[in-house]
Structure formats: C-alpha cells, structure tokens
Design a protein around this motif. Structure first.
Motif, PDB file in Angstrom:
ATOM      1  N   GLN A   1      -3.354 185.042  19.241  1.00  0.00           N
ATOM      2  CA  GLN A   1      -4.209 185.368  18.105  1.00  0.00           C
ATOM      3  C   GLN A   1      -5.372 186.259  18.528  1.00  0.00           C
ATOM      4  N   ARG A   2      -5.952 185.963  19.664  1.00  0.00           N
ATOM      5  CA  ARG A   2      -7.059 186.796  20.155  1.00  0.00           C
ATOM      6  C   ARG A   2      -6.572 188.195  20.548  1.00  0.00           C
ATOM      7  N   LEU A   3      -5.345 188.276  21.088  1.00  0.00           N
ATOM      8  CA  LEU A   3      -4.771 189.579  21.426  1.00  0.00           C
ATOM      9  C   LEU A   3      -4.562 190.420  20.172  1.00  0.00           C
ATOM     10  N   SER A   4      -4.084 189.770  19.114  1.00  0.00           N
ATOM     11  CA  SER A   4      -3.906 190.478  17.839  1.00  0.00           C
ATOM     12  C   SER A   4      -5.248 190.949  17.274  1.00  0.00           C
ATOM     13  N   LEU A   5      -6.261 190.124  17.372  1.00  0.00           N
ATOM     14  CA  LEU A   5      -7.598 190.494  16.892  1.00  0.00           C
ATOM     15  C   LEU A   5      -8.156 191.660  17.707  1.00  0.00           C
ATOM     16  N   ALA A   6      -7.950 191.623  19.020  1.00  0.00           N
ATOM     17  CA  ALA A   6      -8.420 192.717  19.876  1.00  0.00           C
ATOM     18  C   ALA A   6      -7.774 194.029  19.468  1.00  0.00           C
ATOM     19  N   ARG A   7      -6.479 193.990  19.148  1.00  0.00           N
ATOM     20  CA  ARG A   7      -5.782 195.196  18.701  1.00  0.00           C
ATOM     21  C   ARG A   7      -6.407 195.746  17.416  1.00  0.00           C
ATOM     22  N   ALA A   8      -6.716 194.843  16.468  1.00  0.00           N
ATOM     23  CA  ALA A   8      -7.307 195.277  15.200  1.00  0.00           C
ATOM     24  C   ALA A   8      -8.692 195.885  15.411  1.00  0.00           C
ATOM     25  N   LEU A   9      -9.497 195.269  16.271  1.00  0.00           N
ATOM     26  CA  LEU A   9     -10.844 195.789  16.521  1.00  0.00           C
ATOM     27  C   LEU A   9     -10.796 197.107  17.296  1.00  0.00           C
ATOM     28  N   ALA A  10      -9.826 197.240  18.202  1.00  0.00           N
ATOM     29  CA  ALA A  10      -9.720 198.464  19.000  1.00  0.00           C
ATOM     30  C   ALA A  10      -9.348 199.664  18.142  1.00  0.00           C
ATOM     31  N   ALA A  11      -8.680 199.428  17.000  1.00  0.00           N
ATOM     32  CA  ALA A  11      -8.300 200.526  16.114  1.00  0.00           C
ATOM     33  C   ALA A  11      -9.528 201.198  15.503  1.00  0.00           C
ATOM     34  N   ASP A  12     -10.632 200.425  15.365  1.00  0.00           N
ATOM     35  CA  ASP A  12     -11.911 200.974  14.887  1.00  0.00           C
ATOM     36  C   ASP A  12     -11.752 201.706  13.558  1.00  0.00           C
ATOM     37  N   SER A  13     -11.026 201.105  12.612  1.00  0.00           N
ATOM     38  CA  SER A  13     -10.799 201.744  11.308  1.00  0.00           C
ATOM     39  C   SER A  13     -12.042 201.619  10.425  1.00  0.00           C
ATOM     40  N   ASP A  14     -12.157 202.517   9.444  1.00  0.00           N
ATOM     41  CA  ASP A  14     -13.305 202.485   8.537  1.00  0.00           C
ATOM     42  C   ASP A  14     -13.352 201.184   7.744  1.00  0.00           C
ATOM     43  N   VAL A  15     -12.164 200.721   7.315  1.00  0.00           N
ATOM     44  CA  VAL A  15     -12.074 199.460   6.566  1.00  0.00           C
ATOM     45  C   VAL A  15     -11.106 198.554   7.314  1.00  0.00           C
ATOM     46  N   LEU A  16     -11.568 197.356   7.662  1.00  0.00           N
ATOM     47  CA  LEU A  16     -10.729 196.397   8.378  1.00  0.00           C
ATOM     48  C   LEU A  16     -10.604 195.122   7.557  1.00  0.00           C
ATOM     49  N   VAL A  17      -9.345 194.689   7.367  1.00  0.00           N
ATOM     50  CA  VAL A  17      -9.067 193.449   6.643  1.00  0.00           C
ATOM     51  C   VAL A  17      -8.381 192.495   7.613  1.00  0.00           C
ATOM     52  N   LEU A  18      -8.992 191.340   7.843  1.00  0.00           N
ATOM     53  CA  LEU A  18      -8.450 190.327   8.744  1.00  0.00           C
ATOM     54  C   LEU A  18      -8.032 189.107   7.944  1.00  0.00           C
ATOM     55  N   HIS A  19      -6.912 188.514   8.321  1.00  0.00           N
ATOM     56  CA  HIS A  19      -6.407 187.336   7.621  1.00  0.00           C
ATOM     57  C   HIS A  19      -6.355 186.170   8.601  1.00  0.00           C
ATOM     58  N   ASP A  20      -7.266 185.216   8.437  1.00  0.00           N
ATOM     59  CA  ASP A  20      -7.336 184.027   9.293  1.00  0.00           C
ATOM     60  C   ASP A  20      -7.249 184.387  10.778  1.00  0.00           C
ATOM     61  N   PRO A  21      -8.247 185.101  11.310  1.00  0.00           N
ATOM     62  CA  PRO A  21      -8.175 185.564  12.698  1.00  0.00           C
ATOM     63  C   PRO A  21      -8.532 184.529  13.744  1.00  0.00           C
ATOM     64  N   THR A  22      -9.003 183.319  13.342  1.00  0.00           N
ATOM     65  CA  THR A  22      -9.485 182.358  14.341  1.00  0.00           C
ATOM     66  C   THR A  22      -8.911 180.962  14.177  1.00  0.00           C
ATOM     67  N   THR A  23      -7.788 180.824  13.495  1.00  0.00           N
ATOM     68  CA  THR A  23      -7.257 179.481  13.213  1.00  0.00           C
ATOM     69  C   THR A  23      -6.734 178.766  14.457  1.00  0.00           C
ATOM     70  N   ALA A  24      -6.401 179.523  15.532  1.00  0.00           N
ATOM     71  CA  ALA A  24      -5.782 178.904  16.706  1.00  0.00           C
ATOM     72  C   ALA A  24      -6.732 178.786  17.892  1.00  0.00           C
ATOM     73  N   VAL A  25      -8.042 178.979  17.670  1.00  0.00           N
ATOM     74  CA  VAL A  25      -8.994 178.895  18.786  1.00  0.00           C
ATOM     75  C   VAL A  25      -9.928 177.701  18.563  1.00  0.00           C
ATOM     76  N   ASP A  26     -10.572 177.282  19.633  1.00  0.00           N
ATOM     77  CA  ASP A  26     -11.470 176.131  19.524  1.00  0.00           C
ATOM     78  C   ASP A  26     -12.779 176.533  18.838  1.00  0.00           C
ATOM     79  N   ALA A  27     -13.577 175.542  18.465  1.00  0.00           N
ATOM     80  CA  ALA A  27     -14.782 175.776  17.658  1.00  0.00           C
ATOM     81  C   ALA A  27     -15.805 176.655  18.377  1.00  0.00           C
ATOM     82  N   VAL A  28     -15.967 176.447  19.680  1.00  0.00           N
ATOM     83  CA  VAL A  28     -16.960 177.230  20.428  1.00  0.00           C
ATOM     84  C   VAL A  28     -16.536 178.705  20.480  1.00  0.00           C
ATOM     85  N   THR A  29     -15.270 178.932  20.812  1.00  0.00           N
ATOM     86  CA  THR A  29     -14.754 180.302  20.865  1.00  0.00           C
ATOM     87  C   THR A  29     -14.814 180.948  19.490  1.00  0.00           C
TER      88      THR A  29
END
Length: 566
Positions: free
Chosen positions: A475-503
């Motif tokens: 999940q974090r790898l997928s999020l990194a890919r989305a952020l690296a694209a640096d698009s003008d408009v970014l839509v994320l769908h549940d990007p943190t459901t598989a990580v712990d609360a602190v992360t």
C-alpha cells in the motif's frame, strides 16, 4: 484522436488483410526464394531422369560430368533459396506478431465499455498466442504459392512425358484440396472455441491469483480450486477435440497424397511396360511421385493454417474493436483548475454536488463504500459520461468534452487496489524514470524503512503482484507511486488502511506537506488523514450531508463521530 486511416481493424478478415498489406515486400521475396526451393526440389528427379535417358544414349564421361554439374547447381539452389527464403519470411512473421502484440496491449490497457466482457487473462492470451498465430499468415501465403509452383512444375514435366501423367497430378491435387478445404473449416471452428476456453482459463487464474490472500483469509481455497478445475477441464476437453480433428486432417492429407503418388507411379510403370514412355521418363515419374509428397503435404496443410490464423484474428478483433469507455473530446483541461461535481447520479450517488478549489486538500468520508468506489470510477474516466446524470468539471470544462489522455495527464486517480508489478521498488514508484519527486514520495509514504531493509535500496527486487511485500508495504509503495507522479489533481482511495496508527499519522501529515498547493482529494475514514485535510466532506446516501473541518465535525456531528472515531 485517431483518424479513419489509423482506426484499428474491426474484423478478423481485415486484420489478416492489414498483415498481408504491411509485408508485401517480404512476402514477394520469400515467395520467389521459396518458389526456387520448391522448383529445385522438383527438378531433382527430373534431372535424374534426364541423366538416365542421356547416359543410356551417350556413354561419354563428358555427359556424366555435365549431369553431375547440373545436380550440384540444383542442390546449391535448393540449399540457399531455403535458407534465405525462410529467413526473410520468419523475420517478417516475428515483426508482424510484435506489432499486433503491442497494438492489443495498447487497447487492453485502455478502459473499454462495460458491456465488453474481456478479462485481463483473456487479453494476455490474445496478445501472445493469437498474435503469433495471426502473423503466421505471412509465412502461409508464400509457402502455399511455392508449393503450387512445385506441383505445377511436376505436372508440366510429367505432361511432357505423357499428357495422362500431367492430368493425373492436376486432377488429383484439385480433389485433395477440395476434400481438405471442407475439413479445415471444422478445424477453424474447433480452434476458435479452444482459444476462447483457454483464454477463460487464463482469466480465471489471473482472478484467483489477485484474490489469493482474501481466499486464504476465509478458507475459500478449495472452492476456488474446484472452480478453476472446471474451467481448465473444459479447455482440456476442447484441446483434445482439436487434436483429434487435426489428427484426422493430417491422416487424411497423408493418405490422399500417398494415393496420388502411388497412382502416378503405377500409371508411369504401366506406360513404360507398354512402351509408351522411356526408361528415363519412368525414373523421372517415380522420382517425382516421391518428391511431390512434400509440396503436396505442405500445400494440403495450408488451408488448416489459414483457418487457424483467421480464428486468432477474430479473437484479436474482440480487443481491437472494443469500444472505448468514452469518445475522446477535442479539448484539454487547463492546469491547476478546480474540480466540480454538479448533480451526478450514478450507482450509489444520488445527485452529488461538491467543489474542490485549486490547491485545496479535501477528505471525503463516505459512509457507504460503494459510493466512494462509484465516485472514484467516474473521476478515473472508467464510466462513460452517458452512463451518469449531471456533470464533472475540471477547470470549468466538462469531462465529457475532454480527451481521456489529457484528463489523466492532469488528474491521477490511484485506486485502493493498485497493482504492484514485477521489477524493483524504483520501477514501481517511477515506471518512466523521469519523476523529480522520487525521494520526497518515498519519504512521504513512509517507504523509507522498506528501502533501508535491503542492501539494494530502491533497486530491491519486487516479485509479481508484490508477493514478497506485506500488505502495508504494498500500500505504501502504491502511494509513493501516486505522489511521485506529482499530478495537478490527485485522488486517493483509502491509502492507509493497511498501516499501523503511528505510520498512518505520519503519512497523513506528509501527504498534506508534499501536496501543498496542488489539488488533493482523499476518500478515507482514517481520523489522521481526515484531520490533516483542509476540509472534510461527508458523503452519506449519495449526497454531501455535511462539510467542515474534522475536529468541528467530531464536536457537532454524532453520526460522523460514530463513523470515523477509533
């Protein structure tokens, strides 16, 4: 937008015509060279007959030497023409197969209308096996013509010895082809059905692999195995049917060719015994009867390969002719524009209205997961504009009037189940190798610990579908890919459901920091992400039921508090 001249072929016959037209030059050269090969092969028994004829009349060493020289020329011609002819044809075949694989892959990667029932496993089979089989037509036609040359040369040579022998070859060839052409139609129909069943089995495997972890979770492994075994058994049974039909066809072709060769041999023997042809002509006839078996076999197999190529081309047309999810518009959205949803009704959305200003970070708390999925599908242009009411505007321009490619250059919708590909961490985050945000994206997605675990760092190998990564790492790898694209408009769908609360808390703050000044929409129920957003929109019963900051909503909206508080 494609012009009429560049539109993909819509039917199997059109695909075959396109393949033939693109390779006319190679096919002409291949036909000439393979024609020389077949003519040389057929000339060999003719030369032997002439040698016997003239050796009996003139017993001089010079005549024998001349005959041996003639045989050497024939053998050299046969060897070189086959070598270079097959090189030309196989190069053209391989190149054409590559072209169709690329075109099928390009179409398969584009969203198509939902009425088209094509799964990824089927597209994979079509892009490999069917593309190769279709390109075989490049070799089939020259080999068919060269085989015809051999048959004609043999018929003419035998006709010069005795007209009845020549007519026997011609009539026999026509009868053989007539019988086999009828049988080849059965092969084409059976092969097309086999390809369809194999493709369905491939699609089933792809579905099961992608859902392997959930299947393990609720113990559905056995049921999934039974389901696949049923589909695979159907493919196996059809393959057996095709093999049986092919066996009957090959056996019939061999038997018919042998009957014709025997008829030529016996007829020539009778004519020689009766004194109507010479001994040299008899040797030639017997030799031709044996040599003609190869071109006749090749000639008789061509209808089968033509039918197989046509069946594969029809399968390819399913992908190439699949209508796009939407007809591309002529306009391009302006960079940095806002996002507006005006009265959209689709699926779980019931007249949705909302606006996200340019540069704003908005979180959408959807009480019904289906509503979030439907909303994300519309923004990803996976739903034709004609399928929903209302309008979606980017920078004041309606989505229906924009080019899909242009929309995706401006707006990236990262799904919650984004694929992880075989390769490395780096190639998964930055597939094009051009991102200037790679270090920031790795740090913001908290993927730094995964990178630090391995000596290769970002070049650490990733298995297919991220099999060697945990759910949170994927999940974090997928999020990194989305952020690296640096698009003008970014839509994320549940990007943190598989990580712990602190992360999750750190990722939420990092997203807000990295995306500052660019429009960001996140579908989430995470308190950390909701708190990091500039504004929270509550999506309930298909409409925006409330909007405010996360903390104000916690203090004033009991339903919201129950839905997101952990």
């Amino acid at each position: 937008m494609k012009t009429p001249d560049t539109q993909p072929p819509r039917r199997g016959a059109a695909i075959l015509r396109t393949a033939l037209r693109r390779n006319v030059g190679a096919m002409v050269w291949g036909t000439v060279l393979m024609g020389l090969y077949q003519a040389g092969e057929t000339s060999f028994p003719i030369a032997l007959g002439l040698i016997v004829e003239y050796t009996l009349q003139d017993r001089s060493p010079g005549s024998l030497g001349l005959a041996i020289g003639a045989l050497a020329v024939i053998i050299t011609t046969v060897s070189l023409s086959w070598r270079f002819g097959m090189r030309v044809l196989q190069k053209a075949n391989t190149t054409e197969a590559h072209r169709w694989r690329v075109q099928v892959a390009e179409c398969g990667l584009q969203p198509v209308d939902r009425d088209v029932d094509l799964k990824s496993g089927e597209v994979l089979t079509i892009a490999t096996e069917d593309a190769d089989s279709t390109a075989d037509i490049i070799e089939v036609v020259p080999l068919l013509i060269s085989s015809l040359v051999a048959v004609l040369v043999a018929a003419v040579a035998l006709g010069l010895a005795d007209v009845r022998l020549g007519l026997l070859v011609i009539v026999g060839t026509v009868v053989i082809l007539s019988i086999l052409s009828v049988m080849s139609k059965r092969i084409g129909a059976s092969t097309q059905e086999q390809q369809a069943r194999v493709a369905r089995a491939g699609a089933k495997v792809a579905d099961l692999i992608s859902g392997l972890r959930p299947l393990h979770g609720f113990g559905g492994n056995h049921a999934a195995f039974v389901s696949y075994r049923k589909v695979s058994t159907e493919a196996k049974q059809q393959a057996v049917t095709v093999a049986r039909v092919n066996g009957v066809y090959a056996g019939a072709a061999l038997a018919l060719n042998a009957v014709l060769a025997a008829a030529v041999t016996l007829t020539a023997g009778w004519l020689a015994f009766d004194g109507q042809i010479s001994i040299g002509a008899l040797v030639m006839a017997v030799g031709l009867a044996q040599f003609i078996m190869e071109p006749l076999k090749m000639f008789s197999e061509m209808p089968k390969y033509v039918m197989m190529a046509r069946a594969s081309a029809e399968r390819m047309a399913l992908v190439l002719a699949a209508p796009p999810v939407t007809t591309p518009g002529p306009e391009r959205p302006s960079a940095g524009g806002d996002l507006e949803i005006d009265g959209v009704r689709y699926g779980a959305l019931a007249g949705l209205k909302m606006r996200v200003a340019a540069g704003e970070f908005v979180a959408v708390a959807a009480y019904q997961p289906r509503a979030a999925a439907d909303f994300a599908s519309i923004l990803a242009v996976n739903v034709p504009p004609d399928d929903y009411e209302g309008a979606v505007r980017i920078g004041g321009q309606e989505l229906a009037g924009l080019s899909v490619e242009a929309v995706r250059e401006l707006m990236l919708v990262n799904p919650y189940d984004a694929e992880i590909f075989a390769g490395t961490l780096r190639t998964n985050i930055d597939p094009s190798g051009t991102s200037r945000m790679l270090p920031e994206a790795v740090e913001a997605s908290m993927l730094t610990d995964v990178v630090a675990l391995h000596r290769e760092g970002l070049d650490h190998g990733v298995r297919d579908r991220g099999a060697n990564l945990s759910g949170g790492q994927r999940q974090r790898l997928s999020l990194a890919r989305a952020l690296a694209a640096d698009s003008d408009v970014l839509v994320l769908h549940d990007p943190t459901t598989a990580v712990d609360a602190v992360t999750e808390q750190l990722i939420a703050r990092n997203i807000a920091k990295v995306r500052r000044g660019r429009t960001t929409v996140v579908f989430t129920s995470s308190p950390a992400v909701l708190d990091a957003a500039d504004r929270v929109l509550v999506l309930a019963d298909g409409v925006i039921a409330a909007e405010d900051t996360h903390r104000n909503l916690l203090a004033t909206d009991e339903a919201y508090c129950l839905a997101v508080a952990r």
